[in-house]
Design a protein around this motif. Structure first.
Motif, PDB file in Angstrom:
ATOM      1  N   LEU A  70      -6.554 -47.588 -45.574  1.00  0.00           N
ATOM      2  CA  LEU A  70      -5.268 -47.724 -44.884  1.00  0.00           C
ATOM      3  C   LEU A  70      -4.254 -46.796 -45.548  1.00  0.00           C
ATOM      4  CD1 LEU A  70      -5.064 -51.607 -44.393  1.00  0.00           C
ATOM      5  CD2 LEU A  70      -5.811 -49.873 -42.747  1.00  0.00           C
ATOM      6  N   ALA A  71      -3.745 -45.843 -44.783  1.00  0.00           N
ATOM      7  CA  ALA A  71      -2.725 -44.921 -45.270  1.00  0.00           C
ATOM      8  C   ALA A  71      -1.357 -45.421 -44.811  1.00  0.00           C
ATOM      9  CB  ALA A  71      -2.981 -43.514 -44.743  1.00  0.00           C
ATOM     10  N   VAL A  72      -0.490 -45.742 -45.768  1.00  0.00           N
ATOM     11  CA  VAL A  72       0.872 -46.183 -45.466  1.00  0.00           C
ATOM     12  C   VAL A  72       1.748 -44.934 -45.487  1.00  0.00           C
ATOM     13  CG1 VAL A  72       2.729 -47.769 -46.089  1.00  0.00           C
ATOM     14  CG2 VAL A  72       0.355 -48.363 -46.604  1.00  0.00           C
ATOM     15  N   THR A  73       2.258 -44.546 -44.325  1.00  0.00           N
ATOM     16  CA  THR A  73       2.743 -43.189 -44.124  1.00  0.00           C
ATOM     17  C   THR A  73       4.256 -43.066 -44.028  1.00  0.00           C
ATOM     18  OG1 THR A  73       2.560 -43.412 -41.725  1.00  0.00           O
ATOM     19  CG2 THR A  73       0.614 -42.596 -42.922  1.00  0.00           C
TER      20      THR A  73
ATOM     21  N   ALA B 176       5.857 -34.143 -45.116  1.00  0.00           N
ATOM     22  CA  ALA B 176       5.250 -35.436 -45.428  1.00  0.00           C
ATOM     23  C   ALA B 176       4.138 -35.763 -44.437  1.00  0.00           C
ATOM     24  CB  ALA B 176       6.317 -36.526 -45.421  1.00  0.00           C
ATOM     25  N   GLU B 177       4.387 -35.481 -43.155  1.00  0.00           N
ATOM     26  CA  GLU B 177       3.372 -35.755 -42.143  1.00  0.00           C
ATOM     27  C   GLU B 177       2.180 -34.815 -42.276  1.00  0.00           C
ATOM     28  OE1 GLU B 177       4.969 -35.788 -38.236  1.00  0.00           O
ATOM     29  OE2 GLU B 177       5.949 -37.732 -38.503  1.00  0.00           O
ATOM     30  N   GLN B 178       2.442 -33.555 -42.624  1.00  0.00           N
ATOM     31  CA  GLN B 178       1.350 -32.590 -42.729  1.00  0.00           C
ATOM     32  C   GLN B 178       0.362 -32.983 -43.819  1.00  0.00           C
ATOM     33  OE1 GLN B 178       0.754 -30.127 -40.494  1.00  0.00           O
ATOM     34  NE2 GLN B 178      -1.192 -30.101 -41.602  1.00  0.00           N
ATOM     35  N   LYS B 179       0.864 -33.536 -44.911  1.00  0.00           N
ATOM     36  CA  LYS B 179      -0.020 -34.018 -45.977  1.00  0.00           C
ATOM     37  C   LYS B 179      -0.970 -35.086 -45.446  1.00  0.00           C
ATOM     38  CE  LYS B 179       3.183 -33.200 -49.828  1.00  0.00           C
ATOM     39  NZ  LYS B 179       3.999 -33.862 -50.895  1.00  0.00           N
ATOM     40  N   ILE B 180      -0.445 -35.940 -44.594  1.00  0.00           N
ATOM     41  CA  ILE B 180      -1.266 -37.040 -44.074  1.00  0.00           C
ATOM     42  C   ILE B 180      -2.288 -36.519 -43.067  1.00  0.00           C
ATOM     43  CG2 ILE B 180      -1.174 -39.212 -42.792  1.00  0.00           C
ATOM     44  CD1 ILE B 180       1.748 -39.435 -44.051  1.00  0.00           C
ATOM     45  N   TRP B 181      -1.892 -35.550 -42.227  1.00  0.00           N
ATOM     46  CA  TRP B 181      -2.864 -34.956 -41.306  1.00  0.00           C
ATOM     47  C   TRP B 181      -4.039 -34.353 -42.077  1.00  0.00           C
ATOM     48  CZ3 TRP B 181      -3.036 -36.407 -36.609  1.00  0.00           C
ATOM     49  CH2 TRP B 181      -1.894 -36.595 -35.830  1.00  0.00           C
TER      50      TRP B 181
END
Length: 588
Positions: A130-133, A140-145
């Motif tokens: 589970l990634a809490v984003t 910040a979003e690009q790191k999660i992608w």
């Protein structure tokens, strides 16, 4: 709070009765619970016209469609306990972004722990990731992608007898919703910030191969009855969420669209958690909220009627009507600080508009409320502040800073700044640099503007400052703030500070790291020191100890010193300032 979920479940139960099927000739037929319409049409308007009505759903349903009654214990009768039981499956959390996401992770883990899940520290050992984003900026979003692509590769390599499930929680899930599921096939579920109670059900749906989502925002959810399970049990510091959402609607900010409207947790629930943390030996609590000092407890009728109207900082306004009633932040801060006189209290992230005198005076007069204020400026230009919808001017901000320093003479200040906002000129930027020099912050968080969809700026303004100009302005502001921080820290050499030890230094196992009252990191040698000032008996320092430290050197980020003795908040040597307040920093 279940009404939205019940609507979603009712709609889901209807879907099997209505589908559009394509025949071999490329034409379409509309089917309703096994009943096929004889009318064939390729015209979309005709198809919609000939589609099933509400009566079709009722006619062909096998059960009466009645509202589901929620049990007194909050359970939904059509959910079997075994269906949502984790069965000791291991869950791995990966948390990005602000302290609120850390707090949300602890809430999500509490919910899953109660449903039979186990937590693992190893991503390779996990059954569920589970990634809490965070969605505040594009980076910040690009790191999660990028991370989701890595999770996809892990799913591919995983043995089919032990499938890996991946979920995206928090602000990015709320902002992107459907796009997230369509773009990244490795994602099995998404849950917004107000849907963590629903995680066991969502995970149970993924077990049958479905992809699950709940991104419904709530006007009421505060998780007041969920006791968070601390991710770093044993640490001397902890976060306590006191409110959620934001009503300020700053033109650059995505938070109101990912976390919803402001709602505050009842004081009694907050005090219960703080008492529990005190009992666990926690020495510092940080109260959390997107606009933490706009807290307003409206949970009880007498509080709704008896509360005073909102008092704002002089020269500041709001985009919404003035709110009335409820117990305000000053009342909460007063009660929390009385739980344990030996527990430090901090709060983040505030808005400058919500610092009336009653809050400032309480900070000044209560020894265990840290003399550190975060005052987000965002810009030093009144023109840019107007475009940002901050509802104050440069002059009002500087007057607030001056007033704060008069009420709390030993205060430490930090701030947020955004450079390169829509329409920002070189003159606007120079005004920001001059404000940073004038205030001379102890710490600052600086960012180049990143436009977010849904925000007022996205719909009404143009992101017209070139990327290269943004980076140059950011570098200039970093330089100004860093010089100011270095000057402020240099002035603390030879002073004695009260430091809360947090643990070993990350750079050297022979050193310990802690923070002073102003939230500046302090590095000290790991050694035995007297149990009290002037005492002969010595003992080792450990995490959670208060220590008197004489500052010997500094950089822009860190103070270094020599530990003098063990001490405590109430017994720390102090000097009297203006005959009223014992300051927490004293000169030798």
């Amino acid at each position: 709070m279940y009404s939205a979920c019940l609507r979603m479940n009712l709609i889901a139960s209807m879907r099997p009765y209505w589908s559009v099927q394509k025949n071999l000739q490329g034409q379409f037929r509309t089917c309703c619970a096994g009943h096929t319409s004889d009318k064939i049409s390729t015209n979309s308007s005709t198809k919609l016209k000939d589609g099933p009505s509400l009566q079709d759903f009722l006619k062909y349903s096998t059960e009466d469609l009645r509202p589901v009654e929620i049990g007194e214990d909050g359970t939904v009768p059509y959910l079997n306990e075994d269906d949502v039981w984790g069965g000791r499956r291991k869950v791995y959390f990966e948390t990005y972004g602000c302290q609120m996401n850390v707090s949300d992770t602890e809430i999500a883990w509490s919910v899953l722990k109660d449903s039979g899940y186990q937590r693992t520290e190893s991503v390779n050992d996990a059954d569920v990731i589970l990634a809490v984003t965070c969605a505040i900026r594009e980076n910040a979003e690009q790191k999660i992608w990028t991370r989701l692509q890595q999770f996809r590769a892990m799913k591919t390599r995983r043995n089919k007898s032990r499938p890996l499930k991946v979920g995206v929680l928090g602000c990015m899930a709320e902002r992107l919703k459907k796009d997230l599921l369509e773009r990244e096939k490795s994602v099995d579920l998404i849950a917004g910030p107000d849907a963590y109670r629903d995680l066991p059900r969502l995970l149970s749906l993924t077990e049958s191969g479905q992809r699950a989502a709940n991104v419904v925002l709530s006007l009421e959810e505060t998780y007041a009855d969920v006791m968070p399970v601390r991710m770093n049990a044993g640490a001397p510091t902890a976060f306590v969420s006191i409110m959620r959402g934001c009503d300020n609607m700053c033109s650059y900010c995505i938070v109101p669209f990912t976390r919803g409207r402001e709602r505050s947790r009842p004081i009694r629930s907050i005090l219960e958690e703080v008492r529990a943390l005190s009992g666990q030996g926690v020495k510092e609590v940080t109260l959390l909220g997107q606009n933490v000092n706009s807290y307003r407890d409206m949970s009880e009728q007498q509080q709704q009627l008896a509360g005073s109207p909102t008092n704002l900082s002089a020269g500041f306004g709001t985009i919404y009507r003035k709110k009335k009633g409820g117990l305000r932040f000053s009342a909460l801060l007063d009660r929390v600080s009385q739980v344990d006189p030996e527990m430090r209290i901090r709060f983040v992230s505030p808005h400058p508009k919500d610092f009336p005198d009653e809050v400032l005076q309480l900070i000044r007069d209560r020894p265990n409320i840290c003399n550190h204020l975060h005052l987000p400026a965002q810009s030093g230009s009144s023109q840019v502040l107007q475009s940002m919808r901050r509802n104050h001017t440069r002059e009002a901000y500087l007057e607030l800073v001056q007033h704060v320093k008069e009420v709390i003479p030993d205060v430490s200040l930090s701030s947020d700044f955004i450079v390169g906002f829509c329409g920002e000129t070189e003159d606007d930027h120079n005004q920001t640099l001059s404000l940073a020099r004038q205030v001379r912050y102890d710490n600052a968080y600086l960012f180049a503007y990143s436009m977010r969809k849904k925000t007022h700026a996205y719909h009404k303004l143009m992101d017209d400052v070139p990327a290269g100009v943004k980076q140059r302005r950011l570098a200039e502001l970093i330089d100004v703030c860093r010089k100011g921080m270095a000057e402020a820290n240099a002035e603390r050499i030879e002073q004695v500070h009260l430091v809360l030890v947090e643990g070993l230094s990350k750079k050297s196992p022979s050193d310990l790291a802690g923070r002073n009252d102003g939230n500046t990191k302090v590095i000290i040698p790991n050694m035995d020191i007297p149990d009290e000032v002037g005492g002969q008996q010595c003992s080792a320092m450990k995490a959670g100890d208060y220590v008197a430290v004489k500052i010997t050197s500094s950089t822009s980020q860190v103070l270094k010193g020599i530990p003098l003795a063990h001490t405590n908040l109430q017994g720390f040597p102090s000097m009297t300032l203006e005959g009223q307040k014992a300051v927490k920093i004293s000169s030798t």
